[in-house]
Design an enzyme around this catalytic site. Structure first.
Site, PDB file in Angstrom:
ATOM      1  N   ARG A 240       0.859  -1.186   0.000  1.00  0.00           N
ATOM      2  CA  ARG A 240       0.000   0.000   0.000  1.00  0.00           C
ATOM      3  C   ARG A 240       0.888   1.226   0.000  1.00  0.00           C
ATOM      4  NH1 ARG A 240      -3.817  -2.232  -1.468  1.00  0.00           N
ATOM      5  NH2 ARG A 240      -5.911  -2.359  -0.590  1.00  0.00           N
ATOM      6  N   GLU A 269      -1.908   7.999  -3.944  1.00  0.00           N
ATOM      7  CA  GLU A 269      -2.250   7.623  -5.319  1.00  0.00           C
ATOM      8  C   GLU A 269      -3.704   7.981  -5.652  1.00  0.00           C
ATOM      9  OE1 GLU A 269      -1.340   3.355  -4.771  1.00  0.00           O
ATOM     10  OE2 GLU A 269      -3.465   2.946  -5.134  1.00  0.00           O
ATOM     11  N   HIS A 287      -0.931   0.408  -9.585  1.00  0.00           N
ATOM     12  CA  HIS A 287      -1.714  -0.443  -8.669  1.00  0.00           C
ATOM     13  C   HIS A 287      -2.435  -1.554  -9.448  1.00  0.00           C
ATOM     14  CE1 HIS A 287      -3.846  -0.351  -4.509  1.00  0.00           C
ATOM     15  NE2 HIS A 287      -3.803  -1.591  -4.978  1.00  0.00           N
TER      16      HIS A 287
HETATM   17  C1  DGY Z   1      -6.232  -5.277  -2.915  1.00  0.00           C
HETATM   18  O1  DGY Z   1      -6.988  -6.216  -3.178  1.00  0.00           O
HETATM   19  O2  DGY Z   1      -6.072  -4.855  -1.766  1.00  0.00           O
HETATM   20  C2  DGY Z   1      -5.519  -4.669  -4.060  1.00  0.00           C
HETATM   21  O3  DGY Z   1      -4.551  -3.763  -3.650  1.00  0.00           O
HETATM   22  C3  DGY Z   1      -6.500  -4.024  -5.008  1.00  0.00           C
HETATM   23  O4  DGY Z   1      -7.045  -2.895  -4.381  1.00  0.00           O
END
Ligand code: DGY
Length: 331
Positions: A240, A269, A287
């Site tokens: 993240r 982001e 992402h």
């Molecule tokens: C998740 O599943 O957490 C991925 O980062 C997609 O948002």
């Protein structure tokens, strides 16, 4: 009897919207407009359930404006967009989409590691720009994956998938750091050795971050941690934004304090720190770690199944909290 009302906050696969329409009175967002928190709250004011992605914040302010809301189904394994305590206190069920994306995300983590260590995007840009006029012995020489030491911070399901790929596919020595140590059986299955964070940073040739974002994991990697890494090391973040101090990373990359980084997630982001856009030794992706068609469909279907099971009275399939009352009757 009237159907429960749900909001689908972002555009998703049209056939999955149709599936939800069989069970619910649906308001969707086929134009994929990014609603402000106030616009989202306005649309949730008369809804019983919500289908969200990881980018809609569900907090006390929004919950206060959505008195009928009983469940929010996130199409993501990560749910740091949820204020879980506020949801639990308001009696709102949260769900996520674990498992269905594990192997796809581990594949991507490895792909990003390979692209970063072997300088694939940097060399491709060079070629596309017409700069390749002769072969030379040191052109885009990177670092090896096979036989090197892989350090994984965050050893949940995705971290374990990356460990297996490294140990069994590439003969890497795998060390990991996690809040809690894995069982001996799981360590053997992943061929991974538990070490302290400092030792991992000092010894790993490649560091991969797969920890969930919480207040405690904010800036797990900042200037001090980057200074502990080998100058030849690569850093990969598929966890993240906010796990890495992106400004400090840009400085470390520019000054050659580490060799390279591969980033799929960013602080704030979809904005990307401008300094990261100007350093060549970083691979940047928007992402997309879970982005294959079968996996994104599986995620969307699991979020839909959570809503359907909840309102059928079967209970959520993959809950992230346990509100005191999870009744499907109006709150
Ligand atoms: C998740 O599943 O957490 C991925 O980062 C997609 O948002």
């Amino acid at each position: 009897m009237s159907k429960p009302r749900i909001l689908i906050a972002r555009a998703i696969f049209p056939d999955i919207v149709d599936r939800l329409r069989q069970h619910f009175d649906v308001q969707d967002n086929p134009e994929d407009v990014i609603w402000s928190p106030a616009e989202l709250a306005e649309r949730l004011a008369d809804k019983d359930g919500a289908f969200t992605t990881g980018s809609q914040r569900i907090d006390a302010t929004l919950l206060a404006a959505a008195p009928r809301l009983k469940i929010v189904a996130n199409m993501a394994v990560g749910y740091n967009n949820f204020d879980v305590d506020a949801m639990t206190a308001a009696g709102v069920q949260g769900t996520n989409t674990p498992d269905v994306l594990t192997e796809t995300t581990a594949d991507f983590g490895f792909a990003l590691l390979m692209a970063t260590a072997r300088r694939m995007t940097e060399s491709e840009h060079y070629l596309r720009a017409g700069n390749w006029t002769k072969w030379s012995y040191d052109m885009f020489a990177g670092s090896d994956i096979h036989g090197s030491t892989l350090g994984i911070i965050g050893m949940g399901r995705i971290g374990q998938g990356i460990a297996r790929r490294g140990a069994f596919g590439f003969g890497m020595k795998v060390v990991y750091h996690n809040r809690s140590r894995l069982s001996p059986a799981l360590e053997a299955e992943c061929k991974a050795t538990y070490v302290g964070k400092e030792e991992l940073l000092r010894t790993a040739d490649h560091v991969v971050l797969v920890v969930p974002y919480t207040a405690a994991s904010h800036h797990t990697i900042g200037a001090a941690e980057l200074a502990q890494m080998k100058p030849t090391a690569t850093l990969i973040n598929i966890a993240r934004g906010g796990i890495v101090d992106d400004a400090a990373l840009a400085v470390a990359l520019r000054e050659g304090r580490i060799a390279a980084a591969g980033l799929d997630v960013f602080e704030g982001e979809p904005r990307v720190h401008p300094d990261l856009l100007t350093v060549p030794n970083v691979v940047l992706t928007p992402h997309i770690a879970s982005a294959t068609v079968p996996t994104r469909r599986a995620m969307a279907n699991l979020a839909a199944d959570n809503l359907i099971a909840f309102f059928d009275g079967r209970g959520p399939l993959t809950p992230v909290n346990q509100p005191v009352s999870t009744t499907t009757a109006p709150r």
